[in-house]
Design an enzyme around this catalytic site. Structure first.
Site, PDB file in Angstrom:
ATOM      1  N   SER A 263     -27.071   9.687 -18.194  1.00  0.00           N
ATOM      2  CA  SER A 263     -26.251   9.457 -17.071  1.00  0.00           C
ATOM      3  C   SER A 263     -25.614  10.900 -16.873  1.00  0.00           C
ATOM      4  O   SER A 263     -25.110  11.139 -18.171  1.00  0.00           O
ATOM      5  CB  SER A 263     -25.505   8.344 -16.799  1.00  0.00           C
ATOM      6  OG  SER A 263     -24.487   8.383 -17.571  1.00  0.00           O
ATOM      7  N   LYS A 264     -25.218  11.502 -16.081  1.00  0.00           N
ATOM      8  CA  LYS A 264     -24.730  12.691 -16.157  1.00  0.00           C
ATOM      9  C   LYS A 264     -23.341  12.619 -16.303  1.00  0.00           C
ATOM     10  O   LYS A 264     -22.294  13.379 -16.953  1.00  0.00           O
ATOM     11  CB  LYS A 264     -24.823  13.414 -14.699  1.00  0.00           C
ATOM     12  CG  LYS A 264     -24.181  12.762 -13.536  1.00  0.00           C
ATOM     13  CD  LYS A 264     -24.312  13.396 -12.307  1.00  0.00           C
ATOM     14  CE  LYS A 264     -23.477  12.876 -11.195  1.00  0.00           C
ATOM     15  NZ  LYS A 264     -24.072  13.154  -9.884  1.00  0.00           N
TER      16      LYS A 264
END
Ligand code: GLU
Length: 506
Positions: A263-264
């Protein structure tokens, strides 16, 4: 076996099917690499299809960025929207007529049906199910409408969606073979009557994906494991059309260090980031080749977690090495960890291996490119007295890490906690904003008004995070030049580091 019909004779054709909804994702390159290797080893074709039916999430620049990033990594495709090919068009938005015709076939043979409920009715159903602690799903109310009822609704001009009629009766499940996992079975009681065509006449992912994979003669669907739960719906669709079912390979998902899905918030996931931050494409593709295994004498999970100094040189290989030696049999299903420390180590190895000339060339193509310097120069020309001061004012546009001390970023009237909470709000706003001066300014000001942060303190905080200082070239212009993915990464890293610092102080 449900899909035992042989596809072995057909020439190998694989595809990736990214959706242009934002920055090109590292996951797209990872799956792209596996497809590329599979095709190149078997004299097959690698197709790039753009799945742009989700108009709400469509981002106009995204398609071009996908092309650029894959080319940067050396992953060339044989057919695609930009190249054409015998089974085009390769952009789903240009194929709506094809999907409409195919939906008609399913309505005619009774494997799909029209569902006339309004969005409000469906929402009410959902709420009832949630209240009763049932999994929200369509209740099948319109599965068996009489022809007279259907005609009456159509005559009224009622909007409808078309749904897949998941078979009732025996067998009460759908099975398919995953080439990496074996047979997977889904009970029909767990498979929703999936919407195939929305009321606006656009297909959903499921319909368009299956129709295209069939019409584009795809023999092997190699994609991320998050699509496993969609596969029974796809298999039912192939059967509904009476089509041969391709082989499915679901690759393990990339994971953050803590093993959660990548995930970012925990890793930069935009390929644009890696390009702009000065990762070499050779290192990046090598790193992606380590994910999921596939090379002989694969590194073990524990090697991935070792400190950089202990990394083994057997982890270093080029794209042609991979074409020569990659083997799907070596793929490991344990979630591959996208370990930035490892990637940096690899990148360092590649940098050291460059000749002085190619090292210089790499700098001039990336962080010292004419194009980049030309954007920076006008930001400082009026602000310096010697050319040497150029470096003082702009080092933050070249540096990898900037970490302002608390006395720089916490405004006098605020506490560190309040400041960090506001910076997190700024990050959320920045993530959702177009990367232009015109869009950024009002978005940040609006946030400031809502949270009662003065324009000065609002912008000063961001300036401190981005530049490490309270003095800098104009903030928004600098952010635009630095680019969205690198700016967001800097803010995220700032928040992450401050969070850790706060924890160690406790
Ligand atoms: N459009 C899907 C995506 O964005 C494609 C998934 C598939 O390969 O079937 O990943």
């Amino acid at each position: 076996m449900t899909n035992s019909t042989s596809t072995t004779e057909a020439p190998i054709r694989v595809r990736i099917a990214p959706s242009p909804t934002g920055d090109p994702h590292v996951g797209t390159a990872y799956i792209g690499l596996i497809n590329y290797l599979y095709a190149r080893q078997r004299n097959g074709k690698f197709v790039l299809r753009i799945e742009d039916t989700d108009r709400a999430r469509f981002v106009a620049t995204s398609e071009q960025e996908i092309f650029n990033s894959l080319r940067w990594l050396g992953l060339t495709w044989d057919e695609g929207p930009d190249l054409g090919g015998p089974y085009g068009p390769y952009r789903q938005s240009e194929r709506t007529e094809i999907y409409r015709e195919h939906v008609e076939l399913l309505l005619t043979n009774g494997t799909a049906y029209r569902s006339f409920e309004t969005p409000e009715e469906l929402e009410a159903l959902r709420q009832r199910q949630i209240a009763a602690k049932l999994p929200p799903r369509y209740d099948g109310a319109h599965r068996e409408l009489s022809q007279a009822q259907i005609d009456a609704y159509l005559a009224e001009g009622r909007a409808y969606t078309v749904r897949l009629k998941v078979p009732a009766g025996d067998p009460a499940f759908t099975e398919f073979r995953d080439e990496l996992r074996g047979v997977i079975r889904f009970e029909h009681s767990n498979v929703d009557d999936q919407v195939l065509m929305k009321s606006d006449g656009f297909p959903t992912y499921h319909l368009a994906n299956v129709v295209d994979d069939h019409l584009m003669r795809i023999t092997d669907v190699i994609r991320a494991e998050e699509w496993i739960s969609s596969t029974p719906k796809h298999v039912l669709l192939y059967k509904a059309f009476g089509w041969e079912i391709p082989r499915f390979w679901h690759m393990p998902l990339l994971r953050n260090l803590d093993k959660s899905k990548i995930s970012k918030r925990k890793n930069p996931v935009s390929l644009i980031y890696y390009r702009q931050a000065g990762f070499l494409p050779e290192a990046m593709i090598n790193f992606l080749g380590l994910m999921g295994g596939g090379m002989p004498a694969p590194t073990t999970e524990s090697t991935l977690a070792q400190p950089a100094a202990k990394q083994s040189e057997t982890d270093i290989f080029t794209l042609p090495d991979m074409v020569a030696r990659f083997d799907v049999k070596n793929i490991r299903l344990g979630g591959p960890v996208f370990d930035l420390t490892k990637l940096k180590w690899l990148n360092g190895e590649y940098i050291r291996a460059l000749t002085p000339e190619s090292f210089y060339a790499a700098l001039r193509e990336t962080i010292l490119s004419d194009a980049y310097l030309q954007q920076i120069a006008p930001l400082v020309q009026t602000r310096i007295e010697t050319l040497g001061e150029f470096g003082n004012l702009t080092h933050f546009l070249f540096a990898d890490d900037i970490m302002p001390p608390a006395e720089v970023f916490v405004p006098k009237k605020s506490t560190p906690e309040e400041t960090l909470a506001f910076a997190a709000e700024q990050l959320t706003v920045l993530e959702a904003t177009d990367w232009t001066h015109e869009a950024l300014e009002p978005a940040l000001k609006k946030l400031g008004e809502e949270k009662q942060w003065s324009v000065k303190e609002n912008f000063m905080l961001l300036r401190a995070i981005l530049t490490g200082s309270t003095m800098s070239p104009p903030l928004l212009e600098s952010m635009v030049v630095f680019g969205k993915s690198r700016t967001l990464d800097r803010v995220r890293r700032f928040l992450e580091t401050q969070k850790k610092l706060a924890q160690t102080k406790k």
